[in-house]
Design an enzyme around this catalytic site. Structure first.
Site, mmCIF file in Angstrom:
data_model
loop_
_atom_site.group_PDB
_atom_site.id
_atom_site.type_symbol
_atom_site.label_atom_id
_atom_site.label_comp_id
_atom_site.label_asym_id
_atom_site.label_seq_id
_atom_site.Cartn_x
_atom_site.Cartn_y
_atom_site.Cartn_z
ATOM 1 N N GLU A 72 0.864 -1.119 -0.093
ATOM 2 C CA GLU A 72 -0.072 0.002 0.029
ATOM 3 C C GLU A 72 0.940 1.178 -0.006
ATOM 4 O OE1 GLU A 72 -0.477 -2.732 1.868
ATOM 5 O OE2 GLU A 72 -2.581 -3.189 1.793
ATOM 6 N N PHE A 134 -11.324 -7.382 14.268
ATOM 7 C CA PHE A 134 -10.252 -7.847 13.600
ATOM 8 C C PHE A 134 -9.988 -7.041 12.427
ATOM 9 C CE2 PHE A 134 -9.184 -9.954 9.658
ATOM 10 C CZ PHE A 134 -7.999 -10.578 10.056
ATOM 11 N N GLN A 135 -9.019 -6.419 12.462
ATOM 12 C CA GLN A 135 -8.149 -5.507 11.568
ATOM 13 C C GLN A 135 -8.950 -4.044 11.678
ATOM 14 O OE1 GLN A 135 -8.329 -7.255 7.465
ATOM 15 N NE2 GLN A 135 -6.243 -8.019 7.779
ATOM 16 N N LYS A 184 -17.624 -0.875 6.789
ATOM 17 C CA LYS A 184 -18.365 -2.004 5.893
ATOM 18 C C LYS A 184 -20.086 -1.865 5.429
ATOM 19 C CE LYS A 184 -17.124 -6.603 4.452
ATOM 20 N NZ LYS A 184 -16.030 -7.771 4.855
ATOM 21 N N MET A 497 24.591 8.827 1.145
ATOM 22 C CA MET A 497 24.510 9.877 1.838
ATOM 23 C C MET A 497 24.725 9.941 3.128
ATOM 24 S SD MET A 497 24.075 12.988 1.142
ATOM 25 C CE MET A 497 22.916 13.741 -0.071
#
Ligand SMILES: Cc1ncc(C[n+]2csc(CCOP(=O)(O)OP(=O)(O)O)c2C)c(N)n1
Lengths: 582, 176
Positions: A72, A134-135, A184, A497
């Site tokens: 993502e 959940f999640q 949802k 760097m």
């Protein structure tokens, strides 16, 4: 108030019956709303809490192109690259929980670099909110400080309005990322659908009104200036003010220097363009900030990488600050005159009031300092004859062979500074890099997005070996979606760097900066992307030709000098006028 | 120089707005000493009254960043003499102390009043500035103070007329 509403409300009800708005699911409302906003490309990754939206997407494949990224974070950077090259709003999808938290880096990056982006995340059902389901993650809480705006939608009938607001906020004023979290139940529930674009929010004034007295004051300062100096920031590109900027510079013969994100607003070969500001910018534009008597800072925010020690920055100059975001005015550097406005509007107004002028001696000072940098640093960087390959000569060749017309997407580190210093940008919005955040792993996904946003342009990503390994999984996306980006890895087998800082400021104690790297060409091959590894100077030109001639994606690994340093350099926190050439 | 300031913020009615405002103070390491919020005379517009110890320079920047939030109308920093303000305190005292006559005199003299009396305790209310309210605690202590509770600041800005007009215009335009 109630009383007054009776009649119009009745009329509205009657209207509804006549127009018969379609009754659709919240998910379909999401997709239709996006299409109504002109969205044609979405970068995303599915999961349980956003499945209804993906299901709705299935029916609109002819209208919106969904690019399945491999992480993502890649979706957000791709959306950023898409937005920065095309000027449109980038869109990313993610599921709840881990999907949403993977967006954080990209959101923060887009927030720092004022990139218009709308992220849509799925969320657990409203009835489960706050129960550690959940999640379930509090993505609204997490992203509050790194979004321009965010909202959680729990009812399907609120979806179109939330999306309309999201786009309006993302693209207006000082642009930025917006997140819309949709539960949802709202995705599955049905509602009447109607899309009304958002054009006004009563507590939000995106375009401030330019005060004419301030314009007059600013013009008077410029007209009286002996050593005026234009500092060009990202705001010039965001407001499309490149022409006005150049017209002003030409009318009063004012030198223009650019911030990292302002690069490409002015063609590098413009006679009044004097180079890059900041820590690894050019010598003349930095050192002469100590000399100028009037600074016109346009759409830039005096980032500490540009100013160094603020107490001495532009200390001898009157400061005119053109800035759309009031919070930036006087935040770091006190403005003598502030033009709180869109850059284009402000420059148009200034152009009318500013008198033609010449500043030959002042410009000559830049040329003299330039020569010093060229002789001491650039010549040897660009045209070395012996030793290992240098990053700068590779960038020079890419610049020559693409005629400065490619979209250059850089990652973070030495290669970024070298590419920014030596690529000779010709057209606006062709420099895409992570400025404010300095996010390693930015460029591969951002380049994908840039190519999707402007398929007609050549897109070249210049990436360090360290950065590449942060998001290299996006090679999978590039292969699957046939995205024709050219990938150039400048491999010094170091986190270069950081190694440079260790060398200069930590006694060469190279703590965890050496990298044992894999075979990058072999990895590309695994993703069915052709490539080549070059180590010898005599092979580099032909290899770049081959890369540019290849239809589709290509990966070129160039092994460069292991312990090369980027100069000039301003040690962090010191005055920019102490810029070191070696 | 660090001193006490009053910051007022006019906002839309929006979930999470308190959080959005307070994290801006947090980022700059400014401690909020009191925070009061309620709806204004305009439906749907809320006013936050925040007191902080900080410097004018820092707060001017904080206010700029607060105003950048989409649901914020305006935010202001006020010096001590720009606002008329009050705080409200409640003091719970053991009822036994009423037996001695002079607590009533103390209440009267300090412009406090009794809100309620039960068999065990009674509650006194007093409004004033923080210093007066805490000084009153000291005076009540000999009588058996059980509990003390104080509100945040409520303030009216002396020059706020223009903003009030602006709010009225907002309301008019949202009704139109
Ligand atoms: C996500 C992230 N982690 C760490 C850093 C710190 N950092 C800045 S530049 C750099 C080295 C980059 O190395 P490489 O990609 O090999 O590029 P080079 O400097 O060698 O060109 C690091 C580690 C960062 N900017 N971003």
């Amino acid at each position: 108030m109630q009383q007054k509403d009776v009649l119009p409300m009745k009329a509205e009800k009657a209207d509804k019956r006549l127009s018969a708005k379609p009754v659709i699911s919240g998910s379909e409302a999401v997709i239709r709303s996006l299409i109504a906003e002109g969205v044609d490309t979405i970068f995303g990754y599915p999961g349980g809490a956003i499945m209804p939206i993906y299901d709705a997407l299935y029916d609109f494949q002819d209208k919106v192109h969904h690019i399945l990224v491999r992480h993502e974070q890649g979706a957000t950077h791709a959306a950023q690259g898409y937005a920065r090259s095309s000027g449109k709003v980038g869109v990313a999808f993610a599921t709840s929980g881990p999907g949403a938290t993977n967006l954080v880096t990209g959101l923060a990056d887009a927030y720092m670099d004022s990139t218009p982006m709308v992220c849509i995340t799925g969320q657990v059902a409203a009835s489960l909110l706050g129960t550690d389901a959940f999640q379930e993650t509090d993505v609204i809480g997490i992203t509050m400080p790194i979004t321009k705006w965010n909202i959680q939608v729990t009812r399907q009938e609120d979806i179109p309005a939330a999306i309309a607001k999201a786009f309006y906020i993302a693209r207006s004023g000082r642009p930025g990322p917006v997140l819309v979290d949709i539960t949802k139940n709202a995705q599955v529930g049905e509602c009447e659908y109607e899309y009304v674009p958002c054009t006004h929010i009563r507590s939000y004034q995106p375009v401030p009104e330019l005060r004419q007295d301030a314009v007059k004051e600013a013009a008077a300062l410029i007209n009286a200036a002996k050593k005026p100096y234009l500092l060009v920031g990202h705001g010039v590109l965001l407001s499309g003010a490149e022409k006005e900027l150049i017209a002003l510079a030409e009318k009063a013969q004012i030198p223009m220097a650019s911030t990292l994100l302002g690069l490409s607003a002015v063609p590098v070969d413009h006679p009044l363009y004097v180079g890059l500001l900041g820590m690894h910018g050019n010598y003349a534009p930095n050192i002469l900030t100590g000399e100028c008597d009037t600074v016109i800072a346009v759409g830039m925010r005096f980032d500490d990488r540009v100013t160094g020690d603020v107490s001495t920055y532009v200390a001898n100059a009157k400061v005119i600050h053109i800035e759309i975001d009031a919070a930036e005015i006087n935040k770091i550097i006190k403005a003598d005159v502030a033009l709180h406005a869109d850059a284009k509007t402000a420059l148009q107004a200034l152009l009318k009031e500013v008198q033609p002028a010449r500043h030959e001696e002042w410009l000559a000072e830049f040329r003299a300092a330039d020569k010093k940098e060229y002789d001491k640093v650039q010549h040897n960087e660009l045209y070395p004859e012996t030793g290992e390959l240098k990053m700068a000569e590779v960038v020079r060749l890419i610049s020559e062979k693409t005629k400065g017309e490619a979209v250059l997407v850089t990652d973070v580190g030495q290669h970024q500074m070298i590419a920014s210093r030596y690529y000779r940008f010709k057209n606006p919005n062709t420099n895409i890099t992570s400025g404010g955040m300095g996010t390693m792993g930015f460029s591969l996904p951002a380049a994908m997005g840039a190519k999707m946003g402007t398929p007609e342009k050549e897109v070249v990503a210049v990436i360090g070996d360290g950065c590449f390994q942060m998001t290299l999984q996006e090679l999978g996306t590039i292969y699957q979606s046939k995205i024709g980006v050219k990938i150039v890895i400048l491999n010094n087998n170091f986190l270069g760097m950081v190694r440079q800082w260790q060398q200069l400021f930590f006694d060469k104690r190279y703590s965890s900066t050496e990298m044992v790297n894999p075979d990058f060409v072999q990895i590309a091959k695994g993703f069915f992307i052709p490539g080549k590894k070059v180590t010898a100077r005599e092979d580099i030109s032909a290899a770049i030709d081959e890369m540019l001639a290849t239809d589709g994606a290509y990966l070129l690994e160039v092994v460069v000098e292991k312990e090369d340093n980027v100069f000039p350099m301003i040690p962090a926190g010191t005055p920019v006028t102490t810029i070191r050439l070696e | 120089m660090q001193k006490e300031y009053t910051v007022t913020v006019y906002t839309e009615d929006r979930i999470g707005i308190t959080n959005r405002i307070t994290i801006i103070f947090t980022r700059r390491g400014i401690n909020i000493t009191s925070l009061t919020t309620a709806e204004t005379e305009i439906p749907g517009v809320y006013k936050f009254i925040i007191t902080v110890m900080s410097t004018r320079e820092k707060l001017d920047k904080v206010v700029g960043q607060i105003e950048r939030l989409i649901e914020i109308h305006r935010a202001f920093v006020h010096e001590e003499d720009e606002v008329v303000y009050q705080e409200l305190a409640l003091y719970k005292i053991s009822t036994k102390s009423l037996e001695s006559g002079d607590i009533e005199r103390l209440i009267r003299e300090n412009q406090a009043r009794i809100l309620t009396i039960t068999a065990d305790y009674f509650v006194i209310e007093k409004t004033g500035h923080q210093q007066e309210l805490t000084a009153f605690i000291k005076k009540l202590e000999p009588y058996g103070l059980i509990e003390y509770s104080k509100s945040g600041r409520v303030a009216i800005v002396k020059w706020s007329r223009r903003f009030h007009d602006h709010l009225k215009e907002l309301q008019a335009s949202s009704e139109a």
